[in-house]
Design a protein around this motif. Structure first.
Motif, PDB file in Angstrom:
ATOM      1  N   LEU A 188      35.352  -2.745   7.462  1.00  0.00           N
ATOM      2  CA  LEU A 188      36.111  -1.501   7.316  1.00  0.00           C
ATOM      3  C   LEU A 188      37.038  -1.278   8.505  1.00  0.00           C
ATOM      4  O   LEU A 188      38.189  -0.876   8.337  1.00  0.00           O
ATOM      5  CB  LEU A 188      35.155  -0.318   7.139  1.00  0.00           C
ATOM      6  CG  LEU A 188      35.795   1.003   6.798  1.00  0.00           C
ATOM      7  CD1 LEU A 188      36.619   0.917   5.515  1.00  0.00           C
ATOM      8  CD2 LEU A 188      34.725   2.085   6.653  1.00  0.00           C
ATOM      9  N   ILE A 189      36.571  -1.589   9.697  1.00  0.00           N
ATOM     10  CA  ILE A 189      37.405  -1.435  10.893  1.00  0.00           C
ATOM     11  C   ILE A 189      38.599  -2.389  10.833  1.00  0.00           C
ATOM     12  O   ILE A 189      39.729  -2.000  11.149  1.00  0.00           O
ATOM     13  CB  ILE A 189      36.575  -1.632  12.180  1.00  0.00           C
ATOM     14  CG1 ILE A 189      35.643  -0.420  12.359  1.00  0.00           C
ATOM     15  CG2 ILE A 189      37.466  -1.820  13.400  1.00  0.00           C
ATOM     16  CD1 ILE A 189      34.607  -0.577  13.449  1.00  0.00           C
ATOM     17  N   LYS A 190      38.378  -3.639  10.395  1.00  0.00           N
ATOM     18  CA  LYS A 190      39.488  -4.597  10.260  1.00  0.00           C
ATOM     19  C   LYS A 190      40.531  -4.092   9.272  1.00  0.00           C
ATOM     20  O   LYS A 190      41.729  -4.191   9.507  1.00  0.00           O
ATOM     21  CB  LYS A 190      38.968  -5.955   9.803  1.00  0.00           C
ATOM     22  CG  LYS A 190      38.281  -6.741  10.875  1.00  0.00           C
ATOM     23  CD  LYS A 190      37.811  -8.071  10.322  1.00  0.00           C
ATOM     24  CE  LYS A 190      36.980  -8.815  11.331  1.00  0.00           C
ATOM     25  NZ  LYS A 190      36.460 -10.082  10.778  1.00  0.00           N
ATOM     26  N   ILE A 191      40.059  -3.550   8.148  1.00  0.00           N
ATOM     27  CA  ILE A 191      40.972  -3.007   7.139  1.00  0.00           C
ATOM     28  C   ILE A 191      41.729  -1.810   7.693  1.00  0.00           C
ATOM     29  O   ILE A 191      42.944  -1.690   7.527  1.00  0.00           O
ATOM     30  CB  ILE A 191      40.201  -2.635   5.851  1.00  0.00           C
ATOM     31  CG1 ILE A 191      39.699  -3.920   5.163  1.00  0.00           C
ATOM     32  CG2 ILE A 191      41.070  -1.817   4.903  1.00  0.00           C
ATOM     33  CD1 ILE A 191      38.705  -3.674   4.050  1.00  0.00           C
TER      34      ILE A 191
ATOM     35  N   GLY B  26      45.918   1.395   8.898  1.00  0.00           N
ATOM     36  CA  GLY B  26      45.994   2.669   9.597  1.00  0.00           C
ATOM     37  C   GLY B  26      45.030   3.640   8.938  1.00  0.00           C
ATOM     38  O   GLY B  26      44.847   3.615   7.715  1.00  0.00           O
ATOM     39  N   GLY B  27      44.370   4.441   9.720  1.00  0.00           N
ATOM     40  CA  GLY B  27      43.356   5.372   9.215  1.00  0.00           C
ATOM     41  C   GLY B  27      43.861   6.311   8.142  1.00  0.00           C
ATOM     42  O   GLY B  27      43.146   6.635   7.198  1.00  0.00           O
TER      43      GLY B  27
ATOM     44  N   TRP C  61      41.345  20.087   5.070  1.00  0.00           N
ATOM     45  CA  TRP C  61      41.363  21.163   6.052  1.00  0.00           C
ATOM     46  C   TRP C  61      40.605  20.792   7.328  1.00  0.00           C
ATOM     47  O   TRP C  61      40.321  21.656   8.141  1.00  0.00           O
ATOM     48  CB  TRP C  61      40.765  22.430   5.444  1.00  0.00           C
ATOM     49  CG  TRP C  61      41.269  22.664   4.057  1.00  0.00           C
ATOM     50  CD1 TRP C  61      40.573  22.580   2.898  1.00  0.00           C
ATOM     51  CD2 TRP C  61      42.606  22.984   3.681  1.00  0.00           C
ATOM     52  NE1 TRP C  61      41.373  22.818   1.819  1.00  0.00           N
ATOM     53  CE2 TRP C  61      42.647  23.078   2.269  1.00  0.00           C
ATOM     54  CE3 TRP C  61      43.791  23.183   4.382  1.00  0.00           C
ATOM     55  CZ2 TRP C  61      43.807  23.368   1.563  1.00  0.00           C
ATOM     56  CZ3 TRP C  61      44.939  23.471   3.674  1.00  0.00           C
ATOM     57  CH2 TRP C  61      44.939  23.572   2.282  1.00  0.00           C
ATOM     58  N   MET C  62      40.296  19.525   7.490  1.00  0.00           N
ATOM     59  CA  MET C  62      39.477  19.101   8.624  1.00  0.00           C
ATOM     60  C   MET C  62      40.149  17.978   9.402  1.00  0.00           C
ATOM     61  O   MET C  62      40.939  17.222   8.856  1.00  0.00           O
ATOM     62  CB  MET C  62      38.118  18.571   8.120  1.00  0.00           C
ATOM     63  CG  MET C  62      37.284  19.578   7.382  1.00  0.00           C
ATOM     64  SD  MET C  62      35.859  18.818   6.550  1.00  0.00           S
ATOM     65  CE  MET C  62      34.954  18.118   7.896  1.00  0.00           C
ATOM     66  N   ASP C  63      39.800  17.872  10.687  1.00  0.00           N
ATOM     67  CA  ASP C  63      40.118  16.678  11.459  1.00  0.00           C
ATOM     68  C   ASP C  63      38.931  15.751  11.273  1.00  0.00           C
ATOM     69  O   ASP C  63      37.775  16.190  11.340  1.00  0.00           O
ATOM     70  CB  ASP C  63      40.271  17.007  12.943  1.00  0.00           C
ATOM     71  CG  ASP C  63      41.569  17.744  13.240  1.00  0.00           C
ATOM     72  OD1 ASP C  63      42.549  17.528  12.512  1.00  0.00           O
ATOM     73  OD2 ASP C  63      41.580  18.523  14.211  1.00  0.00           O
ATOM     74  N   TYR C  64      39.191  14.470  11.015  1.00  0.00           N
ATOM     75  CA  TYR C  64      38.084  13.555  10.764  1.00  0.00           C
ATOM     76  C   TYR C  64      38.454  12.143  11.173  1.00  0.00           C
ATOM     77  O   TYR C  64      39.631  11.811  11.308  1.00  0.00           O
ATOM     78  CB  TYR C  64      37.674  13.580   9.289  1.00  0.00           C
ATOM     79  CG  TYR C  64      38.790  13.231   8.330  1.00  0.00           C
ATOM     80  CD1 TYR C  64      39.067  11.908   7.992  1.00  0.00           C
ATOM     81  CD2 TYR C  64      39.590  14.222   7.767  1.00  0.00           C
ATOM     82  CE1 TYR C  64      40.093  11.582   7.132  1.00  0.00           C
ATOM     83  CE2 TYR C  64      40.628  13.904   6.903  1.00  0.00           C
ATOM     84  CZ  TYR C  64      40.869  12.588   6.590  1.00  0.00           C
ATOM     85  OH  TYR C  64      41.899  12.271   5.739  1.00  0.00           O
ATOM     86  N   ASP C  65      37.446  11.331  11.356  1.00  0.00           N
ATOM     87  CA  ASP C  65      37.613   9.912  11.621  1.00  0.00           C
ATOM     88  C   ASP C  65      37.477   9.196  10.285  1.00  0.00           C
ATOM     89  O   ASP C  65      36.411   9.228   9.663  1.00  0.00           O
ATOM     90  CB  ASP C  65      36.536   9.446  12.603  1.00  0.00           C
ATOM     91  CG  ASP C  65      36.650   7.969  12.926  1.00  0.00           C
ATOM     92  OD1 ASP C  65      36.701   7.145  11.988  1.00  0.00           O
ATOM     93  OD2 ASP C  65      36.678   7.644  14.126  1.00  0.00           O
ATOM     94  N   ALA C  66      38.551   8.573   9.819  1.00  0.00           N
ATOM     95  CA  ALA C  66      38.570   7.967   8.488  1.00  0.00           C
ATOM     96  C   ALA C  66      37.476   6.913   8.322  1.00  0.00           C
ATOM     97  O   ALA C  66      36.806   6.865   7.289  1.00  0.00           O
ATOM     98  CB  ALA C  66      39.939   7.349   8.216  1.00  0.00           C
ATOM     99  N   VAL C  67      37.268   6.076   9.322  1.00  0.00           N
ATOM    100  CA  VAL C  67      36.238   5.032   9.227  1.00  0.00           C
ATOM    101  C   VAL C  67      34.861   5.659   9.071  1.00  0.00           C
ATOM    102  O   VAL C  67      34.067   5.241   8.220  1.00  0.00           O
ATOM    103  CB  VAL C  67      36.286   4.079  10.442  1.00  0.00           C
ATOM    104  CG1 VAL C  67      35.094   3.140  10.456  1.00  0.00           C
ATOM    105  CG2 VAL C  67      37.595   3.292  10.457  1.00  0.00           C
TER     106      VAL C  67
END
Length: 114
Positions: free
Chosen positions: A43-46, A51-52, A70-76
């Motif tokens: 997932l990190i490679k993708i 791009g997130g 409505w949130m800030d989030y880390d896509a991974v």
């Protein structure tokens, strides 16, 4: 050419991607997220390639249910928690990656024979 299609059997866009390659006699490997989620490393490679922002399907029910608009989030992290948030199909050709339907790029891959 080493094509890998990542998605779910129920996803209409994933079915379109499989049909696209099948109609052009290009073999592919299908990874069903319903049976086996992506590893964190994959997932990190993708995410590094896409791009997130392009990793998450903002039209999905899971995205709306969680209120991610409505949130800030880390896509991974979000996709690791719920792989239904991943924009599918993810199509990999070696080190190249697309998310969603991208027939223009896929056609280029086939023409280049990569």
């Amino acid at each position: 050419m080493n094509i890998q299609i990542i998605g779910t059997k129920k996803c209409s866009d994933t079915k379109k991607a499989m049909r696209f390659f099948k109609e052009r006699n290009v073999s592919y490997h299908f990874l069903d997220l319903g049976e086996k989620p992506l590893s964190r490393g994959e997932l990190i490679k993708i995410a590094q390639k896409l791009g997130g922002d392009n990793l998450i399907d903002t039209q999905s029910k899971a995205y709306k249910d969680k209120g991610l608009a409505w949130m800030d989030y880390d896509a991974v992290e979000e996709v690791m928690e719920n792989n239904l948030l991943l924009k599918t199909p993810v199509v990999r050709n070696g080190n190249e990656v697309t998310a969603g339907i991208d027939q223009k790029t896929w056609t280029l891959w086939i023409k280049e024979g990569k």
